[in-house]
Design a protein around this motif. Structure first.
Motif, PDB file in Angstrom:
ATOM      1  N   LYS A 104     -23.322  10.787  12.150  1.00  0.00           N
ATOM      2  CA  LYS A 104     -22.854   9.772  11.163  1.00  0.00           C
ATOM      3  C   LYS A 104     -21.994   8.594  11.362  1.00  0.00           C
ATOM      4  O   LYS A 104     -23.022   7.501  11.292  1.00  0.00           O
ATOM      5  CB  LYS A 104     -22.027  10.181   9.962  1.00  0.00           C
ATOM      6  N   LEU A 105     -21.443   8.490  12.947  1.00  0.00           N
ATOM      7  CA  LEU A 105     -21.669   7.969  13.352  1.00  0.00           C
ATOM      8  C   LEU A 105     -22.325   7.002  14.016  1.00  0.00           C
ATOM      9  O   LEU A 105     -22.619   5.663  14.265  1.00  0.00           O
ATOM     10  CB  LEU A 105     -20.349   7.664  14.307  1.00  0.00           C
ATOM     11  N   GLU A 106     -23.008   7.757  14.777  1.00  0.00           N
ATOM     12  CA  GLU A 106     -23.895   7.413  15.370  1.00  0.00           C
ATOM     13  C   GLU A 106     -25.676   6.636  15.300  1.00  0.00           C
ATOM     14  O   GLU A 106     -26.352   6.462  15.018  1.00  0.00           O
ATOM     15  CB  GLU A 106     -24.563   8.484  16.011  1.00  0.00           C
ATOM     16  N   LYS A 107     -25.686   7.220  13.380  1.00  0.00           N
ATOM     17  CA  LYS A 107     -26.322   6.644  12.530  1.00  0.00           C
ATOM     18  C   LYS A 107     -26.075   5.439  11.853  1.00  0.00           C
ATOM     19  O   LYS A 107     -26.543   4.628  10.729  1.00  0.00           O
ATOM     20  CB  LYS A 107     -27.032   7.812  11.822  1.00  0.00           C
ATOM     21  N   GLY A 108     -24.985   4.749  11.899  1.00  0.00           N
ATOM     22  CA  GLY A 108     -24.493   3.598  11.729  1.00  0.00           C
ATOM     23  C   GLY A 108     -24.041   3.663  10.281  1.00  0.00           C
ATOM     24  O   GLY A 108     -24.251   2.838   8.968  1.00  0.00           O
TER      25      GLY A 108
END
Length: 355
Positions: A104-108
């Motif tokens: 979720k962090l990496e997908k914004g």
């Protein structure tokens, strides 16, 4: 090179032009938090790490920070917080954090902060740990206070290190919405008021086991601290490049008398290029971090000194126009003072390098 590709990336440039550049003065003067920009970077794939080597991820992310800092170091600093935050989870063995939160962090979809200013000073022999943890059923209870943690907001996450009874220290990832955690916004700084910085008061905050990054923080910190420092260096590289560009634009002022000033753009460009080469060279040696630690710290210190030199020169070359508080040279000058005091601070770096 990956770094050059990123610098010339049309998608990154488009995101900057739409979600960052129009808000730079608002960020500086009204403490506006450019959260949308950070989220858009993730949605466009600039945070993803799947099927990439540590080397590829580090080189790409250093370049994104550098380009962001050319426009706004406050937001580049927020980006550093996000990248450092993701680094903690990438190195963790906790399946919940790696499989549920990291994507979720990496997908914004989520954003995160670091929370490691106090721990880094602790490991440098400069402070005591501010957070204490007590074992309880299913996790730990944490109490204490962190004076400043940046890139925080509702539903944001950040890393902490807490001392458990005895000699153990654990590292955890905490949601800002956790019960017993109180956030108080901090503004009124010389610069970087748009960094979404908060004082964090912990009062028996329950940290479930699924939030534990590592129960051996001492060893874990050794793994992540190179990336922690690497991502700071392009803050200075970007601001220095912006200052040099501004000096070039001012060269015809008042009949071209700037050519008599002792510090010129050419000198700064040569020093900047050397530090850029050194930074990306070191970032390519990810399998040899212990042996390059001193070189990395020296590069971090050198970039602070060059940035300070460049922004002061920018003020002089720009003349009276720079002495308006909302001017770009004045903003870069204030940003540079934050870089001096960003953990590891200049005095912290000098201590580490003296060992």
């Amino acid at each position: 090179m990956i770094s050059e590709e990123i610098m010339k990336n049309d998608t990154l440039e488009a995101i900057i032009q739409e979600y960052l550049k129009p808000y730079v003065r608002k960020i500086d003067s009204e403490a506006y938090y450019a959260k949308k920009y950070l989220l858009e970077l993730g949605k466009a794939g600039f945070y993803h790490s799947e099927q990439l080597s540590i080397n590829e991820v580090l080189l790409r992310e250093i370049a994104v920070v550098e380009k962001t800092a050319k426009y706004c170091m406050t937001t580049a600093f927020n980006l550093w917080c996000q990248l450092a935050s993701m680094t903690y989870l990438r190195y963790s063995n906790n399946s919940y954090l790696k499989e549920e939160i990291l994507p979720k962090l990496e997908k914004g979809e989520l954003l995160g902060g670091t929370g490691l200013s106090n721990p880094m000073k602790f490991y440098g022999g400069m402070e005591e740990l501010h957070l204490k943890a007590t074992r309880t059923e299913g996790g730990y209870l944490v109490s204490g206070a962190l004076p400043s943690v940046s890139n925080l907001d509702d539903n944001h996450w950040f890393g902490i290190v807490a001392e458990v009874e005895g000699a153990q220290r654990l590292m955890a990832y905490v949601c800002c919405d956790a019960e017993g955690l109180r956030l108080k916004e901090k503004i009124g700084y010389l610069g970087l008021n748009g960094s979404a910085t908060y004082a964090c008061q912990f009062k028996n905050v329950f940290i479930p086991e699924k939030w534990i990054i590592s129960e051996d923080a001492d060893t874990f910190i050794e793994q992540v601290r190179p990336a922690f420092v690497f991502y700071q260096i392009p803050l200075g590289l970007g601001v220095t490049a912006a200052a040099i560009r501004s000096i070039h634009r001012a060269r015809a002022k008042q009949g071209g008398c700037n050519r008599y000033l002792p510090i010129q753009a050419t000198e700064l460009e040569q020093e900047l290029e050397a530090l850029q080469e050194q930074t990306y060279k070191l970032a390519g040696e990810t399998n040899n971090f212990p042996s390059i630690w001193k070189e990395l710290l020296q590069t971090r210190l050198d970039v602070v000194n060059l940035t300070s030199k460049a922004v002061h020169a920018n003020m002089v070359h720009s003349g009276s126009a720079a002495y308006i508080s909302k001017s770009d040279p004045a903003r870069r000058l204030r940003e540079s003072y934050f870089l001096i005091n960003l953990t590891p601070t200049v005095r912290h770096l000098e201590k580490l390098l003296s060992r």
